[in-house]
Design a protein around this motif. Structure first.
Motif, short mmCIF file in Angstrom:
data_model
loop_
_atom_site.label_atom_id
_atom_site.label_comp_id
_atom_site.label_asym_id
_atom_site.label_seq_id
_atom_site.Cartn_x
_atom_site.Cartn_y
_atom_site.Cartn_z
N MET A 182 0.85 -1.20 0.00
CA MET A 182 0.00 0.00 0.00
C MET A 182 0.89 1.24 0.00
N PRO A 183 0.85 2.06 -1.06
CA PRO A 183 1.71 3.24 -1.11
C PRO A 183 1.28 4.30 -0.10
N ILE A 184 2.24 5.07 0.37
CA ILE A 184 1.96 6.13 1.34
C ILE A 184 1.91 7.46 0.60
N THR A 185 0.75 8.07 0.56
CA THR A 185 0.58 9.34 -0.13
C THR A 185 0.86 10.49 0.83
N GLY A 186 0.93 11.70 0.26
CA GLY A 186 1.09 12.88 1.11
C GLY A 186 -0.07 13.05 2.06
N ILE A 187 -1.28 12.68 1.60
CA ILE A 187 -2.46 12.76 2.47
C ILE A 187 -2.31 11.78 3.63
N GLY A 188 -1.83 10.57 3.33
CA GLY A 188 -1.62 9.59 4.39
C GLY A 188 -0.61 10.06 5.42
N LEU A 189 0.48 10.68 4.93
CA LEU A 189 1.49 11.22 5.84
C LEU A 189 0.89 12.30 6.74
N ALA A 190 0.09 13.19 6.13
CA ALA A 190 -0.51 14.27 6.91
C ALA A 190 -1.44 13.73 7.99
N PHE A 191 -2.30 12.77 7.61
CA PHE A 191 -3.22 12.18 8.60
C PHE A 191 -2.44 11.47 9.71
N ALA A 192 -1.38 10.74 9.35
CA ALA A 192 -0.59 10.03 10.36
C ALA A 192 0.04 11.00 11.35
N LEU A 193 0.60 12.10 10.85
CA LEU A 193 1.25 13.08 11.73
C LEU A 193 0.24 13.80 12.61
N VAL A 194 -0.87 14.23 12.01
CA VAL A 194 -1.90 14.92 12.80
C VAL A 194 -2.47 13.98 13.86
N GLY A 195 -2.73 12.73 13.46
CA GLY A 195 -3.23 11.76 14.43
C GLY A 195 -2.26 11.52 15.56
N ALA A 196 -0.97 11.40 15.24
CA ALA A 196 0.05 11.17 16.27
C ALA A 196 0.09 12.33 17.25
N LEU A 197 0.00 13.55 16.76
CA LEU A 197 0.02 14.72 17.64
C LEU A 197 -1.23 14.77 18.51
N CYS A 198 -2.38 14.39 17.94
CA CYS A 198 -3.62 14.34 18.73
C CYS A 198 -3.50 13.31 19.85
N TRP A 199 -2.96 12.12 19.53
CA TRP A 199 -2.79 11.09 20.56
C TRP A 199 -1.84 11.56 21.65
#
Length: 295
Positions: free
Chosen positions: A1-18
Motif C-alpha cells: 500500500m503506497p503512502i501518499t502525502g495525504i496519508g502522511l498528513a493524517f498520520a502526523l496529525v493523528g500522532a500529535l492528537c494522541w
C-alpha cells in the motif's frame, strides 16, 4: 500500500492528537483513578463522534465490515481491561514502554493478513522506536533486571495489550477497506464503552465508576478537551487507514507519542530531563523521521 502525502498528513496529525490526549489523561489522572478514567472517556467520546459522523453522512455501515468491527471492539475491550489491570499492579514507567512493540507487531500482522510488505526503512524505524523506549525503560528506576521484569504479571499483561492493539489496527483498516465510513469510529467506540460497562458491572464497580465522574465534572474545560481531542485522534486515525499502511501509522503514532511524553513531562509537569531521556527522544525522533522521510 503506497503512502501518499495525504496519508502522511493524517498520520502526523493523528500522532500529535494522541500525544496531546495522553498528556491530558495524565493530568486528569490526578483527579480520577486511571482505571475509571479509561472507562469514562469512551462513554463521553462515542456521542461526540456520532455527532461528527452525522454531519458527514447518513448512518450506515456495510455488512461486510461488521465482523471486523465486532472483533476490533472485543479485542480493544479486552486490551483496555488488561491495560487497566496492569496499571493497578505495577508502575506506569515499567509498563508503557512495552507498547513500543506495537509498531513492530502491527507491521508484521499487516504483512501477514493484508499483504502490506514493509520496507527496510519501516522496520528500522520501528526498531529505533523500540530501542528508544528501552532506553526510557532502563532509566525509569522500575527496571529490576530481565528475569524479574518478565516474571511480573503486569508486564505479561501489557505485552498481551501490545499484541491486541496491534491486531485492532489491522482489523480497523480492513473494515475501512470494505467501505466503513465516518460511522465506524462512533460505533466501535460505543461497543467498547458497552463492554467496559459490562465489565464494571460484573466486578460490582458501577457505583464507584459513576461516582468517579464527579471530579471530571468539576474540571469541565480539561475534561472536555480530553474527550474532544481523544475523539479527534480516533477519527483521524481511522481516516489515516485509508491512505497509509498500518505499520507506518503505528511507528509515527508511538514514536511521536513517547517523545512527546518526555517533553511534556519536562515542560508541563516539571519532571527532570536527563541525558538518558534526551538520548531516548533522539532515537524515537530518528525512528519516526526514518519512516516518514523514506516513505
Amino acid at each position: 500500500m503506497p503512502i501518499t502525502g495525504i496519508g502522511l498528513a493524517f498520520a502526523l496529525v493523528g500522532a500529535l492528537c494522541w500525544a496531546l490526549f495522553d498528556a491530558l489523561r495524565k493530568r486528569l489522572a490526578r483527579e480520577v483513578s486511571p482505571v475509571y478514567l479509561g472507562l469514562l472517556l469512551p462513554l463521553a467520546q462515542a456521542p461526540l463522534l456520532a455527532l461528527w459522523a452525522a454531519t458527514r453522512e447518513p448512518f450506515g455501515l456495510p455488512l461486510g465490515c461488521l465482523p471486523y468491527l465486532g472483533a476490533s471492539a472485543l479485542l480493544n475491550g479486552i486490551a483496555v481491561v488488561l491495560f487497566l489491570d496492569a496499571l493497578r499492579l505495577a508502575p506506569m514507567s515499567l509498563l508503557i514502554p512495552l507498547l513500543s512493540f506495537t509498531p513492530v507487531l502491527a507491521t508484521t500482522l499487516a504483512w501477514i493478513f493484508r499483504g502490506q510488505a514493509p520496507g527496510a526503512a519501516q522496520y528500522a524505524g520501528a526498531l529505533l522506536v523500540v530501542l528508544g523506549a528501552g532506553v526510557l525503560w532502563l532509566g525509569s528506576g522500575a527496571w529490576g533486571g530481565l528475569g524479574a521484569t518478565c516474571r511480573e504479571p503486569a508486564v505479561r499483561r501489557m505485552a498481551v495489550v501490545a499484541l491486541l492493539w496491534s491486531g485492532t489496527s489491522v482489523l480497523d483498516q480492513t473494515a475501512v477497506s470494505l467501505g466503513a465510513g465516518s460511522w465506524y469510529a462512533p460505533v466501535v467506540t460505543a461497543v467498547v464503552a458497552l463492554l467496559m460497562l459490562v465489565w464494571a458491572g460484573l466486578r460490582g464497580q458501577l457505583r464507584a465508576f459513576f461516582q468517579a465522574a464527579k471530579p471530571l465534572a468539576a474540571r469541565p474545560l480539561l475534561a472536555g478537551l480530553a474527550v474532544g481531542i481523544g475523539a479527534a485522534a480516533l477519527a483521524v486515525q481511522i481516516e489515516a487507514f485509508r491512505w497509509a499502511p498500518v505499520g507506518f501509522i503505528e511507528v509515527v503514532k508511538r514514536g511521536t507519542g513517547m517523545a512527546s511524553a518526555v517533553l511534556v513531562g519536562r515542560y508541563v509537569f516539571g519532571e527532570p530531563l536527563n541525558g538518558r531521556k534526551v538520548a531516548a527522544v533522539g532515537l524515537l525522533t530518528l525512528g519516526v523521521a526514518l519512516v516518514v522521510g523514506l516513505r
